[in-house]
Design an enzyme around this catalytic site. Structure first.
Site, PDB file in Angstrom:
ATOM      1  N   GLY A 168       0.799  -1.225   0.000  1.00 48.67           N
ATOM      2  CA  GLY A 168       0.000   0.000   0.000  1.00 48.67           C
ATOM      3  C   GLY A 168       0.827   1.269   0.000  1.00 48.67           C
ATOM      4  O   GLY A 168       0.461   2.260   0.606  1.00 48.67           O
ATOM      5  N   ALA A 199       2.809   3.029  -5.353  1.00 50.66           N
ATOM      6  CA  ALA A 199       2.499   2.207  -6.519  1.00 50.66           C
ATOM      7  C   ALA A 199       1.257   1.356  -6.262  1.00 50.66           C
ATOM      8  O   ALA A 199       0.366   1.259  -7.108  1.00 50.66           O
ATOM      9  CB  ALA A 199       3.695   1.322  -6.869  1.00 50.66           C
ATOM     10  N   HIS A 250      22.788   6.257  -1.828  1.00 40.15           N
ATOM     11  CA  HIS A 250      22.499   7.693  -1.854  1.00 40.15           C
ATOM     12  C   HIS A 250      23.662   8.454  -1.243  1.00 40.15           C
ATOM     13  O   HIS A 250      24.176   8.065  -0.206  1.00 40.15           O
ATOM     14  CB  HIS A 250      21.210   7.973  -1.074  1.00 40.15           C
ATOM     15  N   ARG A 309      23.363  10.498  -8.531  1.00 40.25           N
ATOM     16  CA  ARG A 309      23.727   9.937  -7.229  1.00 40.25           C
ATOM     17  C   ARG A 309      24.911   8.991  -7.281  1.00 40.25           C
ATOM     18  O   ARG A 309      25.732   8.980  -6.366  1.00 40.25           O
ATOM     19  CB  ARG A 309      22.504   9.220  -6.647  1.00 40.25           C
ATOM     20  N   HIS A 343      20.126   2.924  -0.542  1.00 36.67           N
ATOM     21  CA  HIS A 343      18.891   3.697  -0.629  1.00 36.67           C
ATOM     22  C   HIS A 343      17.798   3.059  -1.477  1.00 36.67           C
ATOM     23  O   HIS A 343      16.627   3.065  -1.095  1.00 36.67           O
ATOM     24  CB  HIS A 343      19.247   5.076  -1.206  1.00 36.67           C
ATOM     25  N   GLU A 393       9.017  -0.002  -6.714  1.00 35.75           N
ATOM     26  CA  GLU A 393      10.429  -0.370  -6.543  1.00 35.75           C
ATOM     27  C   GLU A 393      10.664  -1.871  -6.662  1.00 35.75           C
ATOM     28  O   GLU A 393      11.777  -2.304  -6.942  1.00 35.75           O
ATOM     29  CB  GLU A 393      10.969   0.150  -5.195  1.00 35.75           C
ATOM     30  N   ARG A 416      19.150   5.461 -10.723  1.00 37.86           N
ATOM     31  CA  ARG A 416      17.914   6.238 -10.756  1.00 37.86           C
ATOM     32  C   ARG A 416      18.204   7.709 -10.492  1.00 37.86           C
ATOM     33  O   ARG A 416      18.983   8.035  -9.598  1.00 37.86           O
ATOM     34  CB  ARG A 416      16.939   5.720  -9.700  1.00 37.86           C
TER      35      ARG A 416
END
Lengths: 735, 251
Positions: A17, A20, A242, A303, A370, A409, A419
């Site tokens: 939930g 997405a 990250h 990143r 990350h 993800e 990404r």
């Protein structure tokens, strides 16, 4: 008694939930198909709340000439050309619309003076393309969808099952997915649920690294469960670290890229080990290394690059602040009122957990695991007119298991090898928006309803899961699953993050297998049958171990450097061999790897160079021509259009010798990549304290920034000497 | 452990809502900058009480660990808050951990907050959009109004305000400050305002906004500093006006 959505019409199960899952749920409900929604937690507490900086969309309200095409190009270039381009085009084309939709749902996006949505800068682009709500954008978007879902719930279109854990799917005799087995985490009852289609929106696997920026439930357990049931797992080795997080014993807390988008600067003192506080160091004595090395993008390089630079600055150059693994992320020169409005959420986190005011003191940060670019393999159907996708086609986002979908993800297809910031919220939402109608079409056109299937099919699968649980509950031994998890996280963090070496990847795989043996000997100190957290965690740990092998062995087999995957021994991108998606299939002997061509139908691969403007680097593309010519890309490779036939396999029959030759050839071609980690030769990096020591004695790094622990653990040398190989026979095609 | 700095925790245990509660003490090694959750994580790696008795690991809820999901709310030394954002250095020892008292206990430190989510249904806490198809941008909003609304939009349904409120108990159905704050949020949105009477109606009864006793504990307990008392005052006024209008319309 559990209520289940109507069983007279087609029905769908959505697991997860977050953004997405909720977007998919809303779309399916709107299409008139009832949804059973499963979640570990009340959906309002899903991991999407942790997303901070914003959501990308080329709305172009700043007079900069931004466009969805620029967004597509930035995303593909940022992802080092590993993403299939048609789905990315779909995502970028639909980004402005999805931002408008969320705006209509009441998201309190920051505004301009005219009351329009404001946009800010983010990494890997030179446009103001990121809509944001303070620095809690993910939370705000999730709440809007939570509210809309609640509305559908009140109207009877959605039934929520919160505090339930997904255990696996149920397949019919043709191998199509027809429901799930799940467990109520309060009563511990295991139950079967029928559905004509199942959508997994279960998030990433960051918790295989133990401490990361992820929420504790992001174990990847659901993705791993279906991987073990035959779903393909793609590009698992692409894990985003990250650049800017703050260390903690329980978690590494994200400091959003938006801090740099709003003007935050990354620096270290020019004098290594400078004892002065950051704010006391004069401008001339500060080394703004990202700005100096990457004049075009500065602090907003993607990143993977920022992370490698920060890592190199601390680990190789020993230039970290106070001699430790940390650099400054400095906001102190910015207008305090403005940053409160635009970055309040992260300033609050830094103050709460570090006890310093980032408005007056430069923050100290270091990279942290990350996001997973990889995930469950999903299909797409290309629209040859637009270059995007055929909206509403049921094959979009479907895994290789008929009727089983994946969004968010937990799947692999939008971000390639790296990404871009603020593209994850977007990919969750556009994929959910597209998947809903596709799933509705699929279930409405099935020749027979799931209710026509015999109960025995579901009973059998339920029994499997019950036996599995009871066996775990009865486990007798000395191992503590939380300690085993910590060992997993330590070895994964040390070896399968920023810098990767093949010997260490092999040792990591050996360690994972050792943990797989040890997890069979856990001590279950609590086998209570009400709200038992220990047994489900142990079950998740087992799933994490399977997924960790796919990640590690995918990294081992990929002898190149691309995006987040960096091997000093293979420092160049190698398009001839590895412009391919890695596909892992579960077998009882470990992952079986194969490779699949990437859809590069829209933008020709070129070398990345963030030191220069993007157009300049485009003129540098001819250098890559020789690489490009080697590509084996069929013009017809769109996934769904030709079914499996359009896809060419890569790995088949490649011997070790051939692979080596190809590496040498490609190494000579692919030069001049601007995003190299350091000018040092690879060998000089060998003994960095971050990665493992000498080949003979495999040690886990003393990386207390990530593990929070000072004690280095030894891997079992006996295991290390007998690593599992993915060479030769394992590297075979699936077709 | 004798020459090492340690942390002592007293944890209130309870197998379920029907079972009696009891306390267990744990002692774990101290590390700088520890939060309460990392203490609980330490205990579950070796669930042995301070007097050496093997026990089960305490059950608690957590997820994001950075104070945005609201899961890990509990009483720490009697004060409500998120256990992820509460640092050990700011607590006197022994640190007592208890479940929130205004909600039914699930087990140990985990409680059942489903009534908060039920209240969000009751007050129709959503923007009634026509559909998810493309209808262009939303209404323009002044940045000043946006900033005010954003404060309320950060409510994570953690339960702190209900726990702190003297009017809330297992025997009272007072809807509580969080839901009233959400009425304020949705009623101030240009689209939400079109159905504001529905939300005012939902908080106009005996369990609604008039049950507030003005203790002002909620605003102090809120981990996001949401101006809940302002919302309560505003909604009180709006409900009165709404009722007044209804009266004159003969409803």
């Amino acid at each position: 008694m559990v209520t289940v959505a109507s069983n007279t019409k087609p029905k769908v199960i959505v697991v997860g939930g977050g953004l997405a899952g909720l977007m998919t749920t809303i779309q399916i409900a709107e299409a008139g198909v009832p949804v059973d929604l499963f979640s570990f937690v009340p959906v309002k507490r899903s991991h999407s709340v942790c997303a901070q900086g914003g959501i990308n969309g080329a709305v172009n309200t700043k007079g900069e000439g931004d466009s969805p095409y620029e967004h597509l190009d930035d995303t593909i270039y940022g992802g080092d050309f590993l993403a299939n381009q048609s789905p990315v085009k779909h995502m970028c084309d639909h980004a402005p619309g999805i931002i408008n939709l969320l705006d209509r749902m009441g998201v309190m996006f920051n505004r301009t003076g005219e009351g329009l949505l404001d946009f800010r800068r983010f990494g890997g682009t030179q446009y103001h393309r990121t809509a944001y709500a303070g620095a809690t954008t993910g939370q705000q978007l999730l709440y809007a969808l939570d509210e809309q879902t609640r509305r559908h719930e009140v109207e009877g279109k959605v039934v929520k099952h919160e505090f339930w854990e997904f255990l696996g799917i149920v397949k019919d005799d043709d191998g199509a997915c027809k429901g799930i087995i799940a467990q109520d985490l309060r009563t511990m009852m295991i139950q079967e649920f029928r559905a004509d289609a199942v959508v997994l929106a279960t998030g990433g696997p960051g918790i295989i690294y133990n401490r990361s920026t992820n929420s504790v439930m992001n174990t990847g357990t659901a993705a791993s469960a279906v991987y073990q049931q035959g779903a393909k797992y793609a590009n698992g080795e692409f894990i985003q670290v990250h650049p800017t997080a703050i260390p903690g014993m329980d978690k590494l807390r994200l400091m959003s890229e938006s801090a740099r988008g709003e003007g935050g600067r990354v620096w270290v003192p020019r004098t290594p080990g400078d004892k002065r506080r950051g704010e006391a160091i004069p401008e001339a004595e500060r080394f703004y290394f990202l700005e100096e090395k990457y004049p075009a993008y500065g602090n907003l390089v993607p990143r993977d690059i920022a992370t490698r630079e920060i890592f190199a600055m601390c680990v190789d150059e020993k230039m970290g602040v106070f001699g430790e693994n940390q650099v400054y992320l400095d906001l102190t020169h910015l207008d305090k009122k403005q940053i409160d409005i635009k970055l309040g959420g992260i300033l609050e986190i830094y103050e709460k957990f570090i006890g310093e005011d980032p408005r007056t003191t430069p923050m100290r940060i270091f990279p942290a695991v990350h996001y997973s670019m990889g995930g469950l393999w999903v299909d797409f159907v290309k629209d040859n007119t637009s270059g995007g996708l055929v909206v509403g086609d049921p094959r979009n986002q479907m895994t290789n298991i008929m009727g089983l979908y994946a969004v968010g993800e937990c799947e692999y297809q939008y971000h390639g090898a790296n990404r871009l910031g603020a593209n994850s919220l977007l990919s969750c939402l556009t994929a959910g928006q597209m998947t809903g109608p596709g799933v509705a079409t699929y279930v409405k056109h099935l020749p027979k309803s799931v209710d026509d299937l015999p109960a025995s099919l579901f009973e059998r699968e339920k029994k499997v899961r019950q036996v599995q649980y009871e066996k775990l509950a009865a486990s007798v031994g000395t191992e503590n699953p939380y300690k085993l998890h910590e060992e997993l996280g330590d070895v994964m963090t040390a070896n399968v993050t920023v810098v990767r070496y093949n010997d260490r990847l092999k040792a990591t795989d050996a360690k994972i297998q050792e943990l797989q043996e040890r997890v069979e000997r856990v001590s279950i100190a609590d086998n209570s049958s009400w709200t038992n957290q220990l047994i489900p965690f142990t079950r998740q740990l087992k799933n994490m171990l399977h997924l960790s092998r796919a990640v590690t062995l995918g990294a081992l087999a990929r002898d190149e450097s691309r995006g987040a995957h960096y091997k000093p021994d293979f420092p160049k991108r190698d398009d001839a061999r590895f412009l391919k998606s890695t596909i892992a299939e579960w077998t009882s002997d470990g992952p079986k790897l194969s490779y699949e061509d990437v859809d590069t139908s829209l933008i020709k691969p070129r070398l990345r160079n963030y030191a220069a403007e993007k157009n300049e680097s485009e003129t540098a593309a001819p250098e890559a021509e020789s690489v490009k010519e080697k590509l084996v890309v069929s013009t017809n490779t769109s996934h769904g259009t030709n079914g499996a036939n359009g896809k060419e396999s890569f790995g088949t029959g490649l011997t070790g010798a051939t692979r080596q030759e190809m590496q040498i050839a490609a190494g000579a071609d692919a030069n001049g990549s601007g995003d190299q980690l350091s000018t040092r030769p690879p060998e000089a990096r060998r003994d960095s304290p971050y990665s493992l020591g000498a080949k003979e004695e495999i040690r886990i790094a003393d990386d207390n920034w990530l593990t929070g622990a000072n004690d280095a653990a030894d891997a079992d040398p006996a295991k290390a000497s007998n690593p599992v190989s993915v060479e030769g026979e394992k590297l075979v095609s699936t077709r | 452990m004798s020459d090492q700095k340690t942390i002592v925790l007293k944890i209130k245990r309870r197998a379920d809502q029907e079972s009696p509660a009891y306390w267990e003490e744990f002692e774990i090694p101290y590390r700088p900058a520890m939060n309460v959750i990392s203490c609980l994580m330490e205990i579950r790696k070796n669930p042995v009480t301070r007097d050496g008795k093997a026990t089960s690991a305490p059950v608690w809820e957590m997820n994001c660990l950075e104070n945005v999901c609201g899961s890990c709310t509990m009483l720490m030394n009697g004060k409500v808050g998120q256990s992820c954002a509460t640092l050990v250095d700011n607590l006197t020892q022994p640190i007592s951990l208890e479940p929130m008292s205004k909600f039914p206990t699930i087990k140990d430190l985990a409680v059942d907050r489903s009534r908060m989510f039920a209240n969000l249904k009751k007050i129709r806490a959503w923007i009634p959009i026509d559909g998810t198809y493309d209808l262009g941008p939303g209404p323009r909003i002044a940045e000043r109004d946006r900033q005010e609304a954003y404060e309320f939009a950060r409510c994570m349904t953690c339960g702190s305000c209900l726990e702190a409120c003297p009017q809330v108990s297992e025997h009272s159905n007072f809807i509580g400050p969080a839901a009233i704050g959400q009425v304020r949020l949705f009623n101030s949105h240009p689209t939400g305002a079109m159905t504001k009477e529905e939300r005012l109606e939902a908080i106009s009864g005996a369990d609604g906004v008039t049950s507030c006793g003005n203790a002002q504990n909620c605003v102090k307990a809120c981990p996001k500093q949401i101006p809940l008392t302002e919302a309560i005052a505003e909604m009180n006024r709006d409900v009165t006006l709404y009722k007044f209008k209804q009266f004159f319309r003969g409803k």
